[in-house]
Design a protein around this motif. Structure first.
Motif, short mmCIF file in Angstrom:
data_model
loop_
_atom_site.label_atom_id
_atom_site.label_comp_id
_atom_site.label_asym_id
_atom_site.label_seq_id
_atom_site.Cartn_x
_atom_site.Cartn_y
_atom_site.Cartn_z
N THR A 36 96.35 -10.67 57.71
CA THR A 36 96.14 -10.79 59.16
C THR A 36 97.43 -10.49 59.91
O THR A 36 98.53 -10.79 59.44
N TYR A 37 97.25 -9.89 61.06
CA TYR A 37 98.33 -9.79 62.02
C TYR A 37 97.87 -10.51 63.28
O TYR A 37 96.83 -10.17 63.85
N GLY A 276 83.46 -7.56 63.91
CA GLY A 276 83.99 -6.77 62.81
C GLY A 276 82.87 -6.07 62.06
O GLY A 276 81.70 -6.07 62.47
N VAL A 277 83.28 -5.50 60.92
CA VAL A 277 82.33 -4.79 60.06
C VAL A 277 82.64 -5.15 58.61
O VAL A 277 83.82 -5.24 58.23
N GLY A 290 88.11 -6.89 60.89
CA GLY A 290 87.65 -7.59 62.09
C GLY A 290 88.75 -7.98 63.05
O GLY A 290 89.95 -7.76 62.79
N TYR A 291 88.31 -8.57 64.14
CA TYR A 291 89.22 -9.03 65.21
C TYR A 291 88.68 -10.34 65.77
O TYR A 291 87.47 -10.49 65.99
N ASP A 292 89.59 -11.30 65.99
CA ASP A 292 89.23 -12.59 66.58
C ASP A 292 90.10 -12.85 67.81
O ASP A 292 91.28 -12.48 67.85
N ARG A 293 89.50 -13.51 68.78
CA ARG A 293 90.22 -13.89 70.01
C ARG A 293 89.95 -15.36 70.30
O ARG A 293 88.79 -15.78 70.34
N THR A 294 91.03 -16.14 70.49
CA THR A 294 90.90 -17.57 70.74
C THR A 294 91.54 -17.92 72.07
O THR A 294 92.69 -17.55 72.34
N MET A 295 90.79 -18.64 72.90
CA MET A 295 91.30 -19.10 74.19
C MET A 295 91.31 -20.62 74.19
O MET A 295 90.28 -21.25 73.90
N ALA A 296 92.47 -21.20 74.50
CA ALA A 296 92.64 -22.66 74.48
C ALA A 296 92.97 -23.16 75.89
O ALA A 296 93.42 -22.39 76.74
N THR A 312 93.89 -12.05 66.69
CA THR A 312 94.06 -11.91 65.25
C THR A 312 93.30 -10.68 64.75
O THR A 312 92.10 -10.54 65.00
N TYR A 313 94.03 -9.80 64.06
CA TYR A 313 93.44 -8.62 63.43
C TYR A 313 93.50 -8.84 61.92
O TYR A 313 94.55 -9.22 61.39
N HIS A 314 92.39 -8.65 61.24
CA HIS A 314 92.37 -8.98 59.82
C HIS A 314 91.59 -7.94 59.00
O HIS A 314 90.63 -7.33 59.49
N VAL A 315 92.02 -7.78 57.75
CA VAL A 315 91.35 -6.90 56.83
C VAL A 315 91.56 -7.49 55.42
O VAL A 315 92.62 -7.99 55.11
#
Length: 321
Positions: A36-37, A276-277, A290-296, A312-315
């Motif tokens: 992840t980045y 994602g796929v 995939g890609y995740d976005r978190t708002m706090a 977060t970008y992950h593979v």
């Protein structure tokens, strides 16, 4: 407490899945590891402390200007008095010289003038000492004025620095790490393809650090810590080997906070969405991108309002059981 309920829900769902037959290559228990980045972005709104700092600095500057003006006026008055004293001393010296000449010409008058001459000499010595003290006091005042001018210039620079300080800024905690996930999912066949539903939990070590600066306050050093997430996953299987998906759930990130001489921890917990796929590359192996976005919710760092956002970008590889 919400996480406890969610984990219980995951366990119950996994138990129910034992009796559910798989309809696609993406169903069943899943264990994944991904690279992840991530970027934890902190939007810092320091308008309130900045405004207070500018007002305080301007008040101090105004006071310094008034004090410097008063000191300059006082020194100017001392110089006028000193110059008048010099003129008076010169006049008295001339008078003494004339009186001494009269005494030297007329020896009979010298006896009468001698006490007066002694008094005049004593008075001249006293005047000279007073003028010497006044001269030293003026020099000290002039040095104080020069120091005040330097202080005033520093105050002007401080006001300009605070005025140019951004009211809203952004700091980023970037980093690359690995994320481990555990989940379960099942799908139902439809005429449009398989409809997938699943749940998943994941965890990743913390990465990244940054410094949050607030004017006239202490700097706050922020270091990324452990991240934990739990989410529901919804996908569509148009072909047997590919599944686009979306996720929705919660994520919390532990941050280490260092302020001045103190330190502590803070948790940023918020709502996470992603997409994602997944690609089925073998009977039980899946590649995920995939890609995740978190708002706090907002936090407070040294009087500034901080709005967190995490991308977060992950593979990686998912193993299906």
């Amino acid at each position: 407490m919400r996480y406890t309920h969610f984990v219980i829900f995951v366990i119950i769902s996994c138990a129910i899945s034992v009796s559910v037959s798989a309809h696609s290559a993406f169903d069943g228990f899943r264990l994944g590891i991904e690279a992840t980045y991530s970027e934890t972005i902190l939007e810092v709104n320091a308008s309130n402390p900045k405004g207070a700092a500018v007002r305080n600095a301007y008040t101090t500057l105004t006071q310094d200007e008034s004090q410097l003006a008063a000191s300059s006026a006082q020194v100017a008055e001392r110089r006028i008095a000193f110059e008048a004293g010099i003129r008076h001393l010169i006049a008295n010296q001339q008078l003494l010289s004339v009186t001494e000449k009269q005494a030297a010409i007329n020896p009979q008058a010298a006896v009468t003038l001698d006490p007066l001459l002694q008094q005049m000499r004593q008075h001249l010595l006293h005047e000279a000492a007073s003028l010497q003290a006044a001269s030293e006091a003026i020099k000290a005042s002039e040095e104080a004025i020069r120091a005040g001018e330097a202080l005033l210039m520093a105050g002007q620079e401080r006001v300009a620095e605070l005025s140019s300080f951004p009211a809203v800024s952004t700091v980023t905690l970037p980093g690359t790490t690995a994320r481990v996930s555990l989940g379960w999912g099942t799908s139902w066949a439809t005429r449009m393809g398989g409809i997938y539903y699943g749940v998943e939990i994941d965890a990743a070590p913390g990465v990244g650090d940054a410094v949050v600066r607030v004017p006239n306050r202490y700097d706050t050093r922020v270091e990324g810590g452990l991240t934990f997430g739990a989410a529901a996953r919804f996908g569509w299987v148009p072909v047997p080997w590919a599944m686009p998906y979306v996720t929705t759930g919660m994520e919390t990130q532990k941050l280490r906070i260092e302020r001045s001489s103190s330190s502590g921890t803070e948790h940023l917990t918020g709502f996470r969405t992603g997409f994602g796929v997944e690609f089925s590359v073998a009977d039980n192996n899946i590649i995920r991108v995939g890609y995740d976005r978190t708002m706090a919710p907002d936090s407070n760092f040294a009087g500034a309002k901080v709005t967190p956002l995490r991308n977060t970008y992950h593979v990686g590889l998912v193993r299906r059981f």
